[in-house]
Design an enzyme around this catalytic site. Structure first.
Site, mmCIF file in Angstrom:
data_model
loop_
_atom_site.group_PDB
_atom_site.id
_atom_site.type_symbol
_atom_site.label_atom_id
_atom_site.label_comp_id
_atom_site.label_asym_id
_atom_site.label_seq_id
_atom_site.Cartn_x
_atom_site.Cartn_y
_atom_site.Cartn_z
ATOM 1 N N GLY A 40 -0.915 1.225 -5.363
ATOM 2 C CA GLY A 40 -2.153 -0.031 -4.603
ATOM 3 C C GLY A 40 -3.235 1.350 -5.435
ATOM 4 N N ASP A 48 11.922 -8.378 -14.895
ATOM 5 C CA ASP A 48 12.399 -9.057 -13.176
ATOM 6 C C ASP A 48 11.943 -9.969 -12.721
ATOM 7 O OD1 ASP A 48 9.359 -7.679 -11.775
ATOM 8 O OD2 ASP A 48 9.495 -5.788 -13.464
ATOM 9 N N CYS A 64 0.975 -1.178 0.360
ATOM 10 C CA CYS A 64 0.790 0.040 0.046
ATOM 11 C C CYS A 64 1.144 0.624 0.217
ATOM 12 C CB CYS A 64 -0.870 0.377 1.495
ATOM 13 S SG CYS A 64 -2.111 -1.493 1.380
ATOM 14 N N TYR A 119 10.755 -4.586 -7.781
ATOM 15 C CA TYR A 119 9.738 -4.215 -8.957
ATOM 16 C C TYR A 119 8.680 -3.398 -8.245
ATOM 17 C CZ TYR A 119 5.152 -5.903 -10.039
ATOM 18 O OH TYR A 119 3.660 -6.025 -10.979
ATOM 19 N N ASN A 155 0.899 -0.178 5.490
ATOM 20 C CA ASN A 155 1.187 -0.215 5.090
ATOM 21 C C ASN A 155 2.246 -1.614 5.335
ATOM 22 O OD1 ASN A 155 2.877 -1.619 2.691
ATOM 23 N ND2 ASN A 155 4.111 0.447 2.968
ATOM 24 N N GLY A 156 1.718 -2.816 5.250
ATOM 25 C CA GLY A 156 2.106 -4.248 5.494
ATOM 26 C C GLY A 156 1.304 -5.402 6.062
#
Length: 478
Positions: free
Chosen positions: A38, A358, A12, A254, A113-114
């Protein structure tokens, strides 16, 4: 992103500002530069002299805030915002962040985020104690822990709660009097602090968002830190000394934008180095190097430079198609590849092509791109992947949590080569990846989380341990 159809989804993006007269609009711009992290939903919580207001909804940022009045109603000199991809919880509006909690003694906005590795057991324990959850996102857990803390100040309550949650997390909180950033003890997710010319402070998942907002980079938020920003400036406190840098290597490979810096390393430069080292490790005779748009272009230019083989634009991306990895079925994702990528016949026809990408997740996208090149007349297609084989799930914020989804976990390189119909296939070595990024941290993790490639997780897996071990046993039986 590299061709944005593989089912490898970013965590995110979070962005916050304190001390800007048009904070919500600035937050919109900051989130726009983090949209790649996101696309499922977005939201902003503003602080107008201690009064917190929020708006959130499903969709891209431009859809959620398509009416200018929405931003105008989010008044105030401080705001936090979030763009979401679901790592935990489903895609309902209840799970869109930032969450806005209104209590009898104040309000708090919260963005995360996570992914927490002990969310299930914490939630079970909290519900047994009478907690009522309004979402099935793991983010809400932190607020329940804060409210149950017996510490006397909000910051001490937050610190105690941060010591209880495990896994990957970058939190951004808005209280009535401060904006607070907090990072997990391993810094799995990036988080940066900047300052604008007018004195406003900005916190963002990536430094590219600082650039967009005109903020000068001050520092990264370090593992185990809490940064409190208010009208007096900012101060740094620690909630734990038990820290070890293990930055998500996929950020460099990425996820992050090439114009971002993570832990002092420019993402484009790291990717270009990956390509250079890959050219040394896996040379092949060919007429041209072609990168898969967009996040593989840096690695492809590095491969071309190191090998002396010309770099050509053999694949072109349609920039105006929605990102296809959001599509719910593999068939729709594959259809998205055809819509989004075209091979340039006039460039590749009759040529031996080195296709640099990648990563390979399921392999279906790679197969389709190889076929696109061959259908356009490429004589040979040699696939070079600028990361090691992706063999293990991630539990810190990427939505791959079983090995059965990963082609490299179930097939040899020779088998993958056959499945994607390539003339040859090589991956970057783990050592090559570490050297390409070049973080100067001590072993064992050289500052990077490499668990996707070697299964060496920097933390206990808590709720995921049993499932993960069971999946390994199933494979061994095969």
């Amino acid at each position: 992103m590299s061709y944005e159809v593989k089912s490898l989804n970013e965590e995110c993006g979070i962005f916050g500002v304190w001390g800007h007269p048009d904070a919500s609009r600035l937050t919109y711009f900051g989130l726009h530069s983090l949209q790649h992290r996101g696309q499922e939903g977005a939201g902003i919580v503003s602080n107008d002299n201690g009064k917190l207001n929020g708006h959130r909804d499903l969709g891209l940022l431009s859809e959620v805030f398509k009416e200018d009045r929405i931003i105008e109603e989010l008044k105030g000199a401080a705001a936090v915002g979030h763009v979401r991809y679901a790592t935990a919880g489903n895609g309902s509006v209840d799970n869109i962040q930032p969450f806005l909690f209104k209590f009898y003694d104040g309000s708090v906005g919260l963005a995360h985020n996570g992914n927490l590795t002990n969310a299930k057991s914490l939630r079970k324990s909290l519900e047994k104690d009478g907690a009522i959850f309004h979402s099935n996102s793991d983010t809400e857990i932190l607020m329940h822990l804060i409210r149950r803390s017996k510490q006397t100040t909000f910051i001490e309550q937050l610190k105690e709660s941060l010591r209880q949650v495990k896994g990957g997390f970058a939190y951004l909180l808005m209280t009535e009097t401060a904006m607070i950033a907090a990072l997990d003890p391993n810094a799995f997710r990036p988080l940066a602090l900047g300052k604008m010319k007018n004195g406003a402070y900005v916190v963002a998942s990536e430094t590219c968002a600082l650039e967009v907002s005109g903020a000068a980079f001050i520092r990264d938020v370090e593992p185990g830190e809490v940064i409190i920003i208010d009208d007096q400036g900012y101060r740094i406190e620690k909630y734990t000394e038990d820290t070890q840098h293990a930055i998500c290597s996929m950020e460099f490979i990425y996820f992050a934008r090439p114009d971002s810096n993570i832990a002092g390393v420019n993402v484009h430069t790291a990717r270009k180095n990956m390509g250079k080292i890959l050219a040394e490790e896996a040379p092949v005779e060919a007429d041209m190097v072609v990168g898969v748009p967009n996040s593989s272009l840096s690695a492809a230019s590095g491969y071309a430079e190191a090998s002396g083989i010309p770099y050509e634009m053999g694949l072109v991306k349609n920039q105006y198609i929605a990102r296809t990895f959001i599509q719910p079925t593999q068939e729709l994702r594959e259809q998205g590849v055809r819509m989004k990528l075209s091979a340039v016949r006039g460039v590749v026809e009759g040529k031996r092509v080195i296709m640099v990408d990648d990563s390979i997740v399921r392999g279906t996208t790679s197969r389709r791109i190889v076929q696109l090149l061959k259908e356009a007349g490429a004589k040979e297609v040699h696939v070079r992947i600028a990361s090691p084989p992706l063999k293990y799930p991630c539990f810190y914020g990427i939505d791959i949590q079983t090995r059965k989804e990963l082609i490299a976990a179930n097939h040899s390189i020779e088998e993958i080569q056959e499945l994607i119909t390539a003339d040859s296939l090589s991956f970057l070595s783990e050592e090559g990846l570490i050297n390409a990024i070049g973080l100067n941290y001590d072993a064992p993790y050289t500052g990077l989380c490499m668990a996707y490639f070697n299964g060496d997780y920097p933390t206990p897996l808590y709720d995921y341990e049993e499932t993960y071990l069971a999946s390994l046993e199933t494979e061994n039986e095969r």
